[in-house]
Design an enzyme around this catalytic site. Sequence first.
Site, mmCIF file in Angstrom:
data_model
loop_
_atom_site.group_PDB
_atom_site.id
_atom_site.type_symbol
_atom_site.label_atom_id
_atom_site.label_comp_id
_atom_site.label_asym_id
_atom_site.label_seq_id
_atom_site.Cartn_x
_atom_site.Cartn_y
_atom_site.Cartn_z
ATOM 1 N N SER A 311 0.851 -1.198 0.000
ATOM 2 C CA SER A 311 0.000 0.000 0.000
ATOM 3 C C SER A 311 0.882 1.241 0.000
ATOM 4 O O SER A 311 2.033 1.194 0.417
ATOM 5 C CB SER A 311 -0.873 0.024 1.251
ATOM 6 N N ASP A 312 0.321 2.353 -0.446
ATOM 7 C CA ASP A 312 1.010 3.622 -0.223
ATOM 8 C C ASP A 312 0.952 3.893 1.283
ATOM 9 O O ASP A 312 0.158 3.287 2.007
ATOM 10 C CB ASP A 312 0.345 4.744 -1.007
#
Length: 794
Positions: A311-312
Amino acid sequence: MATVVPSKTRKGTRSAACNASALSSLCCFLLIVTITIFASDGNAEGLRPAFACDARDARTKGWGFCGTNLGIAERVSDLIGRLTLQEKVRLLVNNAAEVARLGIKGYEWWSEALHGVSNVGPGTKFGGEFPAATSFPQVITTAAAFNASLWEEIGRVVSDEGRAMYNGGLGGLTYWSPNVNIFRDPRWGRGQETPGEDPVLAGKYAASYVRGLQGNLDGGRLKVAACCKHFTAYDLDNWSGVDRFHFNAKVSRQDIEDTFDVPFRSCVKEGKVASVMCSYNQVNGIPTCADPQLLRHTIRGAWRLDGYIVSDCDSVGVLYDNQHYTSTPEEAAADAIKAGLDLDCGPFLGLHTERAVQLGLLKEADINSALANTLTVQMRLGMFDGEPSKQPFGNLGPHHVCTHSHQRLALEAARQGIVLLKNRGPSLPLSPRRHRTLAVIGPNSNVTATMIGNYAGVACGYTTPLQGIGRFAKTIHQQGCAGVACSSEELFGGAIDAARQADATILVMGLDQSIEAEFRDRAGLLLPGHQQQLVTRVAAASKGPTILVLMSGGPVDVSFAKNDARIGAILWVGYPGQAGGAAIADVLFGTHNPGGKLPMTWYPQDYLSSLPMTTMDMRSDPRKGYPGRTYRFYKGPVVYPFGHGLSYTSFVHTIADAPTVVSVPVDGHRRWNTSVSSKAIKVTHARCSRLSLGVHVDVKNVGGMDGSHTLLVFSSPPGSGHWAPHKQLVAFEKVHVPARAQQRVFLKIHVCKYLSVVDRAGIRRIPMGLHSLHIGPITHSISLQAAVLGVIKS
Ligand SMILES: *[C@@H]1O[C@H](CO)[C@@H](O)[C@H](O)[C@H]1NC(C)=O
Ligand SMILES: *[C@@H]1O[C@H](CO)[C@@H](O)[C@H](O)[C@H]1NC(C)=O
Ligand SMILES: *[C@@H]1O[C@H](CO)[C@@H](O)[C@H](O)[C@H]1NC(C)=O
Ligand SMILES: *[C@@H]1O[C@H](CO)[C@@H](O)[C@H](O)[C@H]1NC(C)=O
């Protein structure tokens, strides 16, 4: 990415707690590092203890996951079989916990290497024997070189330095670079990080840089693991009250297929990247990190990612806290993992996944699949093979960082990326004999860190523009404006005086991270503050030729300078890296003949008037006055077009050999009749493998100076269908041609990949009929004809 979401944008106290814990783990990390460095004698060997499977630990002999004679899949499942649920959950985050009872140390997954080893992520730090790393030009500049072997070479050098820092205990092996989002809107603050607006160019960059970083080793082994980000349809940071944490990008299937997916698909399928990062934003109402269609179906299913999806930073938290996508945090954790997310940058999955399993929202088997993906990458990196110094690349140490040859490559990359936009007269190159004294003016005329842009590290050293120019001529330096904001005309007088005395005037203007950056999109395309007035007034007063040098990531509307006869030449240098000033001087004085080309369209300011940054559509919509985006779909006036770039010499092209008819083998279908030849055939119906056409082009250098030239081949499809691009880059090749010599260039164009277009439903089709190839001013037509094979009964 880069920063954990600032706590002011988040609700509650959880994020403050997470920042504090991130900080304290960072401090421990630094402490360990400091101790190891002082204990060393300057040799990299033995600096970093084994991450796992330390041969001195007798227990490791009985652990299958340490068995280097076993296959990686077998070792991974052995390890997963030994972990408890609690231990597993603590491995789902970037700051992965130690599993002491199995001799496995903690690992910080987050490192960055966008254009050189960076210290933006907590996994990599500078200090001790590793005070710096080679800082290459920002990616938008390197992209302008249009040279795939340069991109791969930079990746190779960056991973040498990264491995050396890992061996020395200061770096990670998992780099969350490159950023291959399409530079869709010229205001985007992060456009500088990308290889530009064209999907084929971005895809080629992605695959080349990733191959350079990862090394293409036998048996799927990795030198370092790269990551293509941010999937997908991101490219908005903060515009007119909308930020990336709340943005829902409404994207058509057509634009996804022929624009947004293209660089990522190429990164995974051709670059064989070991990781993809999902973004903060939603796409059509679903957060990308919780979208099984994007992650499980597309990246892992259709493209066959062999690696992990991350994920960011804090984006799982964002989809719960900011987007309120689920009603409980456990649902958010379960949705993300079930969608195909394997690793969370941020604490969220570590906090909520165990409870999600207890609530029955997620099975432990789902966690096992996620871990299999991350652990496999760690095994491919050799992290479970014992001491780093005994492994491939174990010899790399401090002497392999900032070497002379690495720094030469940073200079070479800057030279290759500089774009000559205008050269009236010609005014350039200057001559050290006639131009003995130069006025060097402007807020960017003597900058250092500005030249390396964002996601940088600590450079080995800098050559500023003033210092570079000073190697060729006497300089009179004047700032002209105190900074790029240029809010007053106070310093104009000195600048004008300098220009009056000098044999030539160089104005180094443009932007920096205060104007365009992560969290910061631009409001407009003009030079900030009073910069334009400074340029115009200095040019009017100059005794000799005036040259405008622009430092910026995004395009600048410099129509005033393009049209001002007093301004002889304009160079765009992007953010040219640590050696930028030397490269600029080499171009100004002609010791390097410029050959860079713009990787994005330079639009006039009024292009923005009917273009909300939040509208994702690539195609124009005349009924709404919507102009469309990039050279592929926008037909209006430009300041400088995509692909523009002059040279000090002239090149002439002739097509030496190219087919005029290409037959496309198509599987028959009983519903079809002979009119199939007038249709656009689905790519899935064509026999695509090895279906390519070869074009031989002679490039002659008809001028008096050696130079490099990039052949850009565009194609336009038959008819003027509403949904096809006007033209599309299908191939490019850079060649060096000595003065008055000629080179033959061979370009291979894969028919299904490059001559296909995408219909409104997102289906790729190959239109039959006349396709035009455009190479500079030449057009060549090729007729595609369907050759129906046996009829399939279905
Ligand atoms: C230019 O920048 C360099 C490097 O930061 C600095 O040492 C030098 O003093 C500067 N020169 C002027 C004239 O400001
Ligand atoms: C967006 O910009 C506004 C105004 O410039 C600022 O107040 C706000 O904090 C920014 N938001 C984010 C998430 O960066
Ligand atoms: C054959 O193609 C033409 C043109 O597309 C179409 O009008 C016609 O109905 C087709 N015939 C059959 C049998 O499908
Ligand atoms: C492309 O880059 C490589 C690596 O720097 C360089 O050796 C080569 O000469 C470049 N190609 C051209 C045509 O300039």
